[in-house]
Write an enzyme that holds these catalytic residues in place. Structure first.
Site, mmCIF file in Angstrom:
data_model
loop_
_atom_site.group_PDB
_atom_site.id
_atom_site.type_symbol
_atom_site.label_atom_id
_atom_site.label_comp_id
_atom_site.label_asym_id
_atom_site.label_seq_id
_atom_site.Cartn_x
_atom_site.Cartn_y
_atom_site.Cartn_z
ATOM 1 N N ASP A 44 88.275 43.140 13.640
ATOM 2 C CA ASP A 44 88.872 43.389 14.848
ATOM 3 C C ASP A 44 88.557 44.247 16.243
ATOM 4 O O ASP A 44 87.703 44.942 16.405
ATOM 5 C CB ASP A 44 89.589 45.435 13.564
ATOM 6 C CG ASP A 44 90.623 45.925 14.493
ATOM 7 O OD1 ASP A 44 90.716 46.091 15.862
ATOM 8 O OD2 ASP A 44 90.770 46.796 13.335
ATOM 9 N N GLU B 56 90.080 33.090 28.389
ATOM 10 C CA GLU B 56 89.524 33.151 29.461
ATOM 11 C C GLU B 56 89.120 31.610 30.488
ATOM 12 O O GLU B 56 88.054 31.543 29.111
ATOM 13 C CB GLU B 56 89.119 34.696 30.022
ATOM 14 C CG GLU B 56 88.694 34.848 31.800
ATOM 15 C CD GLU B 56 87.679 35.975 31.462
ATOM 16 O OE1 GLU B 56 88.329 37.007 30.387
ATOM 17 O OE2 GLU B 56 87.438 35.886 32.317
ATOM 18 N N HIS C 283 84.864 29.376 38.065
ATOM 19 C CA HIS C 283 85.911 29.777 37.452
ATOM 20 C C HIS C 283 86.611 28.614 37.905
ATOM 21 O O HIS C 283 88.195 28.018 37.580
ATOM 22 C CB HIS C 283 86.523 30.787 37.675
ATOM 23 C CG HIS C 283 86.083 31.860 36.837
ATOM 24 N ND1 HIS C 283 85.350 32.672 37.109
ATOM 25 C CD2 HIS C 283 87.144 32.285 36.316
ATOM 26 C CE1 HIS C 283 85.837 33.189 36.335
ATOM 27 N NE2 HIS C 283 86.597 33.655 35.676
ATOM 28 N N LYS D 255 83.637 44.972 31.361
ATOM 29 C CA LYS D 255 84.561 44.165 30.808
ATOM 30 C C LYS D 255 83.846 42.662 30.498
ATOM 31 O O LYS D 255 83.992 41.826 29.284
ATOM 32 C CB LYS D 255 85.653 43.947 31.599
ATOM 33 C CG LYS D 255 86.816 43.230 31.236
ATOM 34 C CD LYS D 255 86.473 41.525 31.563
ATOM 35 C CE LYS D 255 88.555 41.029 31.289
ATOM 36 N NZ LYS D 255 87.415 39.121 31.439
HETATM 37 P P1 NAD Z 1 89.078 45.577 3.303
HETATM 38 O O1 NAD Z 1 89.508 46.407 2.624
HETATM 39 O O2 NAD Z 1 90.095 44.258 3.336
HETATM 40 O O3 NAD Z 1 87.784 45.063 2.424
HETATM 41 C C1 NAD Z 1 86.372 46.312 2.361
HETATM 42 C C2 NAD Z 1 86.447 46.277 0.797
HETATM 43 O O4 NAD Z 1 86.040 45.505 0.196
HETATM 44 C C3 NAD Z 1 85.436 47.503 0.452
HETATM 45 O O5 NAD Z 1 86.288 48.469 0.242
HETATM 46 C C4 NAD Z 1 84.819 46.829 -1.247
HETATM 47 O O6 NAD Z 1 85.746 47.272 -2.175
HETATM 48 C C5 NAD Z 1 85.243 45.170 -0.786
HETATM 49 N N1 NAD Z 1 83.812 44.508 -1.220
HETATM 50 C C6 NAD Z 1 83.755 43.139 -1.375
HETATM 51 N N2 NAD Z 1 82.284 43.272 -1.300
HETATM 52 C C7 NAD Z 1 82.197 43.850 -0.426
HETATM 53 C C8 NAD Z 1 81.042 43.779 0.652
HETATM 54 N N3 NAD Z 1 79.706 43.020 0.921
HETATM 55 N N4 NAD Z 1 80.349 44.849 1.379
HETATM 56 C C9 NAD Z 1 81.238 45.642 1.549
HETATM 57 N N5 NAD Z 1 82.867 45.857 1.183
HETATM 58 C C10 NAD Z 1 83.116 44.922 0.334
HETATM 59 O O7 NAD Z 1 88.443 45.759 4.979
HETATM 60 P P2 NAD Z 1 87.734 47.058 5.592
HETATM 61 O O8 NAD Z 1 86.325 46.954 6.208
HETATM 62 O O9 NAD Z 1 87.890 48.025 4.739
HETATM 63 O O10 NAD Z 1 89.071 47.175 6.876
HETATM 64 C C11 NAD Z 1 89.256 46.776 7.695
HETATM 65 C C12 NAD Z 1 90.757 46.777 7.627
HETATM 66 O O11 NAD Z 1 91.090 47.252 8.510
HETATM 67 C C13 NAD Z 1 91.017 45.686 9.376
HETATM 68 O O12 NAD Z 1 91.523 44.687 8.837
HETATM 69 C C14 NAD Z 1 91.378 46.897 10.537
HETATM 70 O O13 NAD Z 1 92.081 45.731 11.677
HETATM 71 C C15 NAD Z 1 91.975 47.392 9.081
HETATM 72 N N6 NAD Z 1 92.064 49.605 10.456
HETATM 73 C C16 NAD Z 1 90.952 49.227 11.424
HETATM 74 C C17 NAD Z 1 92.084 50.696 11.757
HETATM 75 C C18 NAD Z 1 90.388 51.080 12.713
HETATM 76 O O14 NAD Z 1 90.009 51.109 13.769
HETATM 77 N N7 NAD Z 1 90.821 52.523 13.437
HETATM 78 C C19 NAD Z 1 92.511 51.735 11.198
HETATM 79 C C20 NAD Z 1 93.077 50.815 10.044
HETATM 80 C C21 NAD Z 1 93.047 49.825 9.402
#
Ligand code: NAD
Length: 417
Positions: free
Chosen positions: A270, A82, A367, A254
């Site tokens: 996300d 945008e 804009h 928004k």
């Molecule tokens: P991920 O599983 O890729 O990473 C998280 C993992 O990284 C942790 O479980 C941990 O084991 C590791 N890790 C290493 N260093 C860390 C640190 N300093 N802090 C925290 N963890 C560390 O990612 P995630 O964040 O668990 O999931 C994010 C993804 O899930 C996004 O891509 C999102 O789009 C997706 N998602 C979202 C939904 C929703 O929002 N409803 C549902 C399903 C999936």
């Protein structure tokens, strides 16, 4: 001294802007090259991110200048399609200098929900009694998170109806957004919860209403910096409009999300999760604006924002997408809390920019330039024609497709003779 105040940044060629950002964020040669030459996400990376990939689609990555957040000079990478959003954020940040924005975020606690059907009558009490074993089982799923001080911390339970209960697993996800981590834990503890409650589990999934993971920011705009007390009063009235009327509140919020989403996209976060969290939080007591604007005793404008922000600096694609990695480096944030503080501050700045423009000269003026260029392209203008058509439309004060086409026909006719 390092400063995000870079006069004329918008007029520089891209190469020069990249050079400045490189110096500011101490990017290496490789990162500079990536910024300058990145035209498409490599297909093998894209193919691992989602299913059924056939190509990629790019968005512009801009830099909002002038930000001072918690006393630190910051350049803000924003990926957005945008027009005017990056300029508006930069302008709002400029008016807030030298003090800028003060922000804070709570611990990154997310909620995993386990839905239980037909639990026993005393299921809630039983869950409370077995809290520790549920937490222990959850934490067996993610040794890394636990080793970093995160992991499941608490359990809550309540009946939603006569035959449905929900158990909440509260998980500290440290620097991740946390959905995968929480979902894994929720699925793992569901069989134990079934045993404890004599019920049957159905959904086991994170909640995007991240009510325990809040970010806040505030700013004071000195009345002299924004055109006097009259402007302060107008902005307060603009805010009151949003607080009284849901149709306005939707657009008000928004505008806030323009800033927050653009950072989320730039950093590979996300943004749908953040959007869902923001709007459900805004609706807790009837849909309300995410910001408040008041006049303080000095006649200055005091703005605040508070919303849940589930964004990570690790996990998801934050360390996979080449531009997301560089964006995080440009921000220089060390953990998820700092990223949330930046997002809240930029959301607040973006909201200020919108209601400042709306309550003074209107939103369209700002804009116009890029909008006129888009209209010129839509009308078929190519190369140098784009600027000429856009400029003429602005001069005429008529930014419309039919006008663009007329100008274009005229240019092309004159070229032929
Ligand atoms: P991920 O599983 O890729 O990473 C998280 C993992 O990284 C942790 O479980 C941990 O084991 C590791 N890790 C290493 N260093 C860390 C640190 N300093 N802090 C925290 N963890 C560390 O990612 P995630 O964040 O668990 O999931 C994010 C993804 O899930 C996004 O891509 C999102 O789009 C997706 N998602 C979202 C939904 C929703 O929002 N409803 C549902 C399903 C999936």
């Amino acid at each position: 001294m390092k400063t995000s105040r870079i006069p004329g940044f918008y007029k520089m060629p891209i190469e020069e802007r990249v050079k400045i950002v490189k110096e500011f964020a101490e990017l290496d040669e490789e990162e500079e090259k990536t910024l300058l030459s990145f035209s498409s996400l490599p297909h093998d990376i894209a193919d691992r991110m989602i299913e059924n990939v056939i190509s990629t689609m790019q968005l512009p990555l801009g830099i909002a200048t002038n930000f001072v957040i918690n006393g630190k000079e910051m350049l803000i990478p924003m990926a957005i399609e945008e027009t005017s959003v990056v300029a508006a954020a930069s302008n709002a940040a400029k008016m807030a200098r030298p003090d800028g924005f003060k922000a804070k975020a709570t611990e990154p606690i997310m909620i995993g929900q386990i839905q239980i059907l037909n639990p026993s009558k005393d299921a809630v009490k039983k869950i409370m009694e077995r809290k520790e074993s549920i937490i222990e089982l959850a934490n067996e799923q993610d040794k890394i998170l636990v080793s970093l001080g995160g992991g499941a911390k608490d359990v809550e339970a309540k009946m939603l109806s006569e035959d449905m209960m929900v158990v909440h697993l509260l998980v500290d996800v440290r620097d991740a957004m946390g959905a995968n981590a929480v979902n894994t834990m929720a699925e793992a503890v569901a069989p134990l919860i079934e045993k404890i409650t004599d019920g049957k589990s159905l959904l086991r999934i994170i909640s995007n209403l991240a009510i325990h993971r809040m970010a806040e920011a505030e700013v004071i705009y000195k009345k002299e910096a924004i055109g006097g007390e009259e402007v302060v009063d107008k902005i307060v009235k603009a805010y009151e409009f949003a607080s009284l009327d849901i149709f306005r509140a939707a657009t008000h919020n928004k505008g806030v999300m323009n800033g927050i989403d653009a950072i989320a996209i730039a950093t590979g976060n996300d943004w749908r999760a953040i959007e869902a969290g923001a709007h459900s939080y805004a609706s807790l007591n009837g849909y309300k604006p995410l910001t408040t604007w008041k006049k303080n005793e000095d006649g200055d404008l005091h703005g605040k924002i508070k919303l849940p922000i589930a964004a990570g600096v690790i996990g998801g694609i934050t360390k996979v997408h080449p531009i997301a990695k560089i964006s995080l480096k440009i921000l220089g944030v060390k953990n998820a809390e700092q990223l949330a503080e930046v997002m809240a501050s930029v959301g607040l700045a973006q909201n200020f920019a919108a209601i400042f423009a709306l309550s003074t000269k209107g939103i369209q003026a700002g804009h116009m330039k890029l909008h006129a260029q888009n209209i010129a392209v839509m009308s078929g203008a190519k190369g140098e024609e784009i600027d000429i058509v856009a400029r003429k439309m602005i001069e005429m004060g008529k930014i419309k497709m039919d006008v663009a086409q007329e100008i274009l026909n005229e240019i092309r006719k004159n070229k032929k003779v």
